[in-house]
Design a protein around this motif. Structure first.
Motif, PDB file in Angstrom:
ATOM      1  N   LYS A 105      -6.137   3.193   7.825  1.00 45.94           N
ATOM      2  CA  LYS A 105      -5.579   4.053   7.062  1.00 45.94           C
ATOM      3  C   LYS A 105      -4.725   3.049   5.905  1.00 45.94           C
ATOM      4  O   LYS A 105      -4.466   3.597   4.753  1.00 45.94           O
ATOM      5  N   LYS A 106      -3.811   1.976   6.472  1.00 50.79           N
ATOM      6  CA  LYS A 106      -3.313   1.111   5.563  1.00 50.79           C
ATOM      7  C   LYS A 106      -4.218   0.741   4.236  1.00 50.79           C
ATOM      8  O   LYS A 106      -3.776   0.806   3.105  1.00 50.79           O
ATOM      9  N   ASP A 107      -5.419   0.208   4.500  1.00 53.00           N
ATOM     10  CA  ASP A 107      -6.250  -0.119   3.422  1.00 53.00           C
ATOM     11  C   ASP A 107      -6.640   1.114   2.628  1.00 53.00           C
ATOM     12  O   ASP A 107      -6.637   0.780   1.324  1.00 53.00           O
ATOM     13  N   GLU A 108      -6.830   2.213   3.231  1.00 50.99           N
ATOM     14  CA  GLU A 108      -7.359   3.359   2.729  1.00 50.99           C
ATOM     15  C   GLU A 108      -6.032   3.439   1.309  1.00 50.99           C
ATOM     16  O   GLU A 108      -6.434   3.933   0.053  1.00 50.99           O
ATOM     17  N   LEU A 109      -4.810   3.438   1.694  1.00 51.00           N
ATOM     18  CA  LEU A 109      -3.841   3.814   0.810  1.00 51.00           C
ATOM     19  C   LEU A 109      -3.588   2.826  -0.327  1.00 51.00           C
ATOM     20  O   LEU A 109      -3.363   3.311  -1.364  1.00 51.00           O
ATOM     21  N   VAL A 110      -3.887   1.418   0.020  1.00 49.11           N
ATOM     22  CA  VAL A 110      -3.922   0.449  -0.867  1.00 49.11           C
ATOM     23  C   VAL A 110      -4.923   0.782  -1.913  1.00 49.11           C
ATOM     24  O   VAL A 110      -4.681   0.937  -3.251  1.00 49.11           O
TER      25      VAL A 110
END
Ligand code: ATP
Ligand code: MG
Lengths: 257, 358
Positions: free
Chosen positions: A125-130
């Motif tokens: 999720k963190k990567d997706e948001l970036v």
């Protein structure tokens, strides 16, 4: 000769069943410039792009990107070198949304691991948001916010053209290959493209190689022009020099006659 | 009209974004949880079977509906799952470990098939997968020491963490949990890089490559994931069948899986679930029809395949997006009532591809 070359094409040739589509072509692209390739239909312009993209295997010649020999790489590694591209006939992911298309544009910068993603672990999720944020910058730049959640198959032609350019930009390339970025666009849309190309060159610092038939657009944005005919280089120079070149005029008249 | 106001990027990443979606899914989950209280064993068992087929459908959907790689032999993975799990359970391997090993074996076999298949397109891929399925079916028949051959193999009782789950409702809950995990996990995959790469390969291998997607590896992955999920369905199916024979996993079963996802709607997880509902309900409807129709028609052999075939053709002609496409229209109708217009779903054919590279 002392300026550093970004892309260096040497004696490049390819044959398709006896047709010399590209024949002993050499040229250099310098960092920061807009380099145009022109020529009549079937001259071999798109084929040069497809050779750089490693879709085709040349019969002779070399392609260097900085000190990297591109001919040693498979096609999917080219974008990781920083070379992005668009296609003459628009190759978007038709049944996916604009957002999904642009996120695939980020693929070069993504880690993928089916196990992590199946469980959607917090890191995913963190990567997706970036990446989502990076994509949004491009959406703003090319003003395609209103298409964000639409499927490509529902978009008009002009919008598709923009989305394809946007998708290429999402990869954050250092060199962008654009195959006829203004074909099929009306004058207003073509103006937009010329402004974006300026932005991409100046603000993003991307070097551009473009194939284009619209000589007005070429004259407006290109620093140097390569003219080819029947796979062979006929001239290379500034837009004005190319426009006044007798051989270039012949090539176009010959093709028209 | 229900607008989806997004205020944060997170809204695009969320699992169920629309409030309507949440309510609908919540209601379905509630119904599924309460089903054992409401349904007789016969229907509950049917519902369990439906869930198993939904899992298998999702397995195939990932490969065919999302990655664009057709498989005419997916029953082979169903069979590998069923046999591997039964054989392991018979050797006293605990349920969860047996499931895990089964998934890994099938995933590995899938990746090997995917490796050879990654160079093939369309027709050749169809033939290759079909040949693979026939090969596997033959292996089930011939490897008698392990599979019992054509005499069949009794499936050990379902035993989870040392507790025997013999009752229909107990088995149903196992299926429900597994189906829940698979639906959730598969949805996750498609809001992340791997799933998007699958879709990219389906829609344009050329531009996928130019964006850095390793197309061959994606196909291998898709085969692996698809095979693993289908094998999980096979393992659960074994407990429902209680007795395995090679011909259960034959060509017809492969076709059934394929028809399921076509009718359900290619390219959506929900489509696979709809497809499973379809193939579960249709035989019931047909047997009902048989009683109602005059015996001269109703008792004719071949009525069933005929109806199956007719419905599939009707779907392909009139609703290529499958039941899922119907559902989208229906939902749109209610959300926009009374402003619904048919034209909303008529594709703009403003642009045609004239010429493609290659
Ligand atoms: N994959 C291929 N197989 C066979 N011939 C090809 C292939 N790709 C290109 N050619 C041939 O190579 C020549 C150059 O084609 P290319 O597409 O590069 O032209 P172009 O300069 O881009 O023309 P246009 O302005 O029409 O886009 C043409 O004669 C074309 O038919
Ligand atoms: Mg071209």
């Amino acid at each position: 000769m002392s300026t550093p070359q970004m892309l260096s094409v040497r004696n490049l040739s390819i044959e398709f069943g006896g047709v010399h589509a590209v024949d002993d072509v050499s040229f250099d692209v310098q960092p920061g410039e807009v380099f145009a390739i022109i020529g009549p239909n079937g001259a071999g312009k798109s084929t040069i792009f497809n050779l750089i993209s490693r879709f085709y295997e040349p019969t002779a010649g070399s392609i260097f990107y900085g000190e990297h020999d591109l001919l040693e790489l498979p096609a999917h590694r080219i974008v990781r070198m920083g070379i992005g591209r668009t296609f003459q006939n628009i190759e978007l992911f038709e049944q996916a949304t604009v957002l999904q298309n642009l996120l695939v544009g980020r693929h070069r910068h993504m880690r993928s691991n089916p196990f992590r993603e199946f469980l959607f672990l917090p890191g995913v999720k963190k990567d997706e948001l970036v990446h989502r944020r990076k994509v949004e910058d491009v959406i703003d730049l090319l003003e395609i916010a209103r298409y964000r959640d639409q499927r490509i198959s529902d978009l008009p032609y002009g919008a598709r053209k923009n989305v394809e350019l946007a998708r290429a930009l999402c990869a954050e390339p250092t060199l962008l290959l654009l195959d006829e970025p203004a074909s099929g666009l009306n004058t207003e849309e073509t103006d937009d493209v010329s402004f974006w190309l300026e932005d991409i060159k100046h603000d993003l610092g991307v070097t551009i190689v473009m194939v284009e038939h619209d000589m007005n657009l070429v004259a407006r944005v290109a620093d140097r022009v390569l003219a080819i005919n029947n796979g062979k280089v006929i001239a290379i120079g500034t837009p004005d020099e190319i426009r006044d070149n007798v051989e270039v005029q012949h090539a176009y008249l010959g093709a028209a006659a | 009209m229900q607008y989806l106001f997004k205020t944060r990027y997170e809204d695009d990443v969320r699992f169920l974004a629309k409030s309507g979606e949440k309510i609908r899914v919540g209601l379905v989950v509630l119904f599924m949880l309460a089903a054992p209280l409401m349904l007789q064993d016969y229907y509950l068992a049917e519902l369990g079977l439906l869930l198993v087929y939904a899992i298998a459908g999702i397995g195939l959907m990932i490969l065919t509906g999302f990655t664009g790689q057709v498989s005419f032999g997916h029953a082979a993975f169903l069979g590998i799952g069923a046999y591997s799990h039964s054989i392991l359970m018979a050797r006293a391997v605990p349920f969860s470990l047996s499931i895990l090993i089964t998934i890994l074996i099938a995933g590995l076999v899938g990746m090997i098939i995917g490796r050879s298949a990654s160079k093939m397109h369309g027709f050749y891929l169809a033939i290759a997968t079909l040949a693979f399925a026939i090969l596997i079916e033959t292996v089930f028949g011939e490897w008698k020491s392990l599979t019992g051959g054509h005499a069949g193999l009794a499936v050990p009782a379902l035993k989870v963490f040392g507790v025997t789950l013999a009752k229909v409702w107990q088995q149903y809950y196992v299926d429900l949990v597994m189906a829940g995990i698979v639906i959730w996990g598969a949805s996750n995959l498609f809001r992340a890089p791997t799933g998007r790469a699958f879709i990219a390969v389906r829609d344009s291998e050329l531009s996928a490559r130019s964006l850095g997607v390793n197309v061959e590896w994606v196909k291998i992955q898709a085969f692996g994931v698809s095979a693993a999920i289908t094998a999980l369905a096979g393992a659960l199916l074994a407990h429902q069948l209680t007795f395995l024979a090679p011909d259960v996993f034959g060509v017809l079963e492969s076709l059934k899986l394929l028809l399921m996802i076509v009718v359900g709607g290619l390219g959506s997880i929900l489509g696979a679930v709809f497809g499973a509902i379809f193939v579960s309900v249709l035989p019931v409807a047909i047997s009902f029809l048989k009683d109602v129709l005059p015996p001269s028609i109703g008792q004719k052999a071949g009525l069933e395949p005929l109806l199956f075939g007719t419905i599939i053709v009707l779907f392909i002609v009139f609703e290529p997006l499958g039941i899922y496409g119907r559902w989208l229209k229906l939902r749109f109708f209610f959300e926009t009532f009374p402003y619904y217009r048919k034209a909303s779903f008529v594709r703009q054919k403003s642009y045609l591809k004239t010429e493609r590279m290659r």
